[in-house]
Write a protein that holds these residues in place. Structure first.
Motif, short mmCIF file in Angstrom:
data_model
loop_
_atom_site.label_atom_id
_atom_site.label_comp_id
_atom_site.label_asym_id
_atom_site.label_seq_id
_atom_site.Cartn_x
_atom_site.Cartn_y
_atom_site.Cartn_z
N PHE A 1 -7.40 17.78 -10.41
CA PHE A 1 -8.06 17.56 -11.69
C PHE A 1 -8.01 18.82 -12.56
CE2 PHE A 1 -10.94 14.06 -9.82
CZ PHE A 1 -9.92 13.15 -9.93
N ILE A 2 -7.83 20.00 -11.89
CA ILE A 2 -7.74 21.26 -12.63
C ILE A 2 -6.53 22.02 -12.13
CG2 ILE A 2 -10.25 21.47 -13.04
CD1 ILE A 2 -10.29 23.49 -10.74
N ALA A 3 -6.16 23.00 -12.92
CA ALA A 3 -5.02 23.82 -12.51
C ALA A 3 -5.43 24.78 -11.42
CB ALA A 3 -4.48 24.58 -13.73
N LYS A 4 -4.40 25.08 -10.60
CA LYS A 4 -4.69 26.01 -9.49
C LYS A 4 -5.05 27.38 -10.02
CE LYS A 4 -2.81 27.56 -5.09
NZ LYS A 4 -3.16 28.95 -5.25
N GLU A 5 -4.57 27.78 -11.15
CA GLU A 5 -4.89 29.10 -11.70
C GLU A 5 -6.39 29.20 -12.04
OE1 GLU A 5 -2.49 27.16 -12.63
OE2 GLU A 5 -0.65 28.30 -12.20
N GLN A 6 -6.94 28.12 -12.48
CA GLN A 6 -8.37 28.13 -12.80
C GLN A 6 -9.21 28.31 -11.53
OE1 GLN A 6 -9.56 24.67 -15.05
NE2 GLN A 6 -11.59 25.54 -15.50
N TYR A 7 -8.75 27.61 -10.46
CA TYR A 7 -9.47 27.77 -9.18
C TYR A 7 -9.36 29.21 -8.67
CZ TYR A 7 -10.40 27.62 -4.19
OH TYR A 7 -10.87 27.90 -2.93
N ASP A 8 -8.15 29.76 -8.79
CA ASP A 8 -7.96 31.14 -8.31
C ASP A 8 -8.87 32.11 -9.06
OD1 ASP A 8 -6.08 30.26 -6.52
OD2 ASP A 8 -4.37 30.75 -7.82
N GLN A 9 -9.12 31.87 -10.31
CA GLN A 9 -10.01 32.74 -11.07
C GLN A 9 -11.44 32.66 -10.52
OE1 GLN A 9 -10.03 31.85 -15.27
NE2 GLN A 9 -11.34 33.59 -15.76
N ILE A 10 -11.87 31.45 -10.21
CA ILE A 10 -13.21 31.28 -9.63
C ILE A 10 -13.30 31.96 -8.27
CG2 ILE A 10 -14.86 29.57 -8.78
CD1 ILE A 10 -14.66 29.68 -11.80
N ARG A 11 -12.23 31.83 -7.51
CA ARG A 11 -12.22 32.46 -6.17
C ARG A 11 -12.25 33.96 -6.27
NH1 ARG A 11 -13.77 31.64 -1.08
NH2 ARG A 11 -12.59 33.01 0.33
N THR A 12 -11.54 34.52 -7.21
CA THR A 12 -11.53 35.98 -7.39
C THR A 12 -12.90 36.48 -7.81
OG1 THR A 12 -9.20 35.91 -7.99
CG2 THR A 12 -10.45 37.86 -8.65
N ASN A 13 -13.55 35.73 -8.68
CA ASN A 13 -14.90 36.13 -9.12
C ASN A 13 -15.87 36.16 -7.94
OD1 ASN A 13 -16.90 36.72 -11.15
ND2 ASN A 13 -17.65 34.63 -10.82
N LEU A 14 -15.75 35.16 -7.03
CA LEU A 14 -16.62 35.13 -5.85
C LEU A 14 -16.38 36.34 -4.96
CD1 LEU A 14 -18.63 33.80 -3.91
CD2 LEU A 14 -16.71 32.43 -3.00
N THR A 15 -15.11 36.66 -4.78
CA THR A 15 -14.80 37.82 -3.92
C THR A 15 -15.36 39.11 -4.52
OG1 THR A 15 -12.78 36.72 -3.18
CG2 THR A 15 -12.94 39.10 -2.83
#
Length: 425
Positions: free
Chosen positions: A150-164
């Motif tokens: 439903f969303i681009a993988k790049e958007q998910y990667d940004q959320i994951r980086t913020n969590l880290t």
């Protein structure tokens, strides 16, 4: 011739053939009375309290305030020691107290700051933990969305980086909290050190202040100061407590004396009975070195625990009031102690007694006015009288005057006098 002889015989006076007139003597009647029995001893006066006044700090004598032999009161200033070195030391000690007190205040301020740092570090952790929790929730939601494309993988990667990044920030916050806590502990230790330093400085200041007080040397008691052992300008207290003078009390004054083992029990029983019945009764008097009687009686206050086996005597001590300061420590006096009361004692004047080769005798005038010689056994003297233990009876007349002109068996013309009162009783 016969007539002349007869006439001469008739002219002779009756006094020519009369016997010589008996010598006149003075007699007294042997009296029977209750008399006190005294013991006579040699005593020595001593002060109730004697204190050696010594220097307690090192320094030079600056002034002798009272003269030698002065009467002093407790607390009177006697000597002063130069106080300037100790005054300087006191100022230095007080400066140390002020310096370390300021350091203590700084340490207390540092603790306050470290406590604020700890609270801030804890707040940072709480804030960042909340952000991490939120980032994890987003990461979980976006992970589902990316799997369903439903969303681009790049958007998910940004959320994951913020969590880290947020998780790394929390780790840094925790390290900062530990550092803040360590700083707080160090600051608290610094406070304890600063407080210990202040206490040590205050103790040093108190010690110097105490020593400074010792530069004013005062009398410890009421009494009289003896001769000063040091003079103004002398260095005292260097390595030892230098003796400056001695002060002794004068009122009351002790008189120490010893009684024989035989008399010790009598003395103690008499004094104990008097103290139980009438505390004011004493029966202890002294005669001063100039043979004058001391006006005030003493009171027995000490009996030694044992008889001295070397001398067979028991040490005793009496206390005498000395308001006028007439008694001085170290004087030798004659002590008279009432030992007992002897009832029905036979008394004769001392002038009636003749002593020769260890025996005593006196002249007794019989009812027929003839003189008899009696050997007697003498007891103690009681003032001007003498106790006769054996040899006479009450009421018999003994010769006190004219003894030189009489002998045993001679008839005399006695003149009766009254027995004198025992002086000095």
């Amino acid at each position: 011739m016969a007539a002349l002889t007869a006439l001469a015989a008739c002219d002779q006076s009756p006094e020519v053939n009369a016997a010589p007139k008996p010598p006149a003597v003075t007699v007294v009647a042997v009296a029977q009375r209750s008399v006190p029995v005294y013991g006579q001893y040699v005593g020595q006066t001593e002060a109730v309290k004697t204190v050696e006044v010594r220097a307690r700090v090192e320094g030079f004598i600056e002034r002798q305030v009272v003269p030698d032999g002065a009467t002093v009161k407790a607390g009177d200033l006697l000597f002063t020691i130069d106080p300037r070195p100790l005054e300087t030391a006191l100022r230095q000690a007080e400066a140390n107290v002020a310096r370390d007190t300021a350091a203590l205040h700084q340490a207390e301020a540092a603790v306050t700051q470290r406590e604020a740092d700890v609270r801030q570090a804890q707040a940072n952790i709480d804030r960042d933990l909340a952000q991490v929790a939120n980032a994890r929730a987003q990461e979980a939601r976006y992970s589902t969305l990316v799997q369903k494309e439903f969303i681009a993988k790049e958007q998910y990667d940004q959320i994951r980086t913020n969590l880290t990044a947020l998780e790394a920030t929390v780790q840094a916050d925790r390290a900062a909290l530990e550092n803040a806590r360590a700083g707080l502990a160090a600051s608290r230790a610094a406070i304890e050190n600063a407080r210990a330093a202040v206490r040590a400085d205050e103790a040093a200041a108190d010690s110097v202040r105490l020593q400074l007080g010792y530069t004013s040397i005062k009398s410890p008691l009421d009494g009289r100061m003896g001769r000063a052992e040091v003079r103004v300008g002398a260095l005292v207290g260097k390595g030892d407590a230098t003796l400056l003078a001695t002060v002794s009390t004068l009122d009351p004054m002790y008189v120490s004396f010893s009684v024989s083992e035989r008399e010790a029990l009598s003395v103690w029983n008499r004094r104990r009975a008097e103290m139980q019945a009438t505390p004011s009764a004493s029966g202890i008097t002294i005669t001063l070195p100039d043979d004058s009687p001391y006006a005030l009686d003493g009171r027995l206050d000490f009996v030694d625990r044992t008889v001295d086996p070397r001398t067979g005597t028991l040490a005793l001590r009496a206390a005498f009031p000395n308001p006028a300061g007439l008694l001085q420590p170290g004087q030798y006096v004659r002590v008279r102690v009432l030992l007992s009361e002897r009832p029905d004692a036979l008394l004769v004047p001392q002038s009636a007694i003749q002593e020769s080769q260890g025996s005593a005798s006196l002249f007794v005038v019989a009812p027929d006015q003839t003189v008899q010689v009696r050997t007697v056994r003498m007891g103690p003297r009681v003032g001007s009288l003498w106790v006769v233990e054996e040899g006479v009876k009450p009421g018999e007349h003994v010769v006190i005057k004219g003894i030189q002109q009489i002998r045993a068996g001679m008839r005399v013309e006695p003149t009766l006098e009254t027995l004198p009162t025992a002086t000095g009783v």
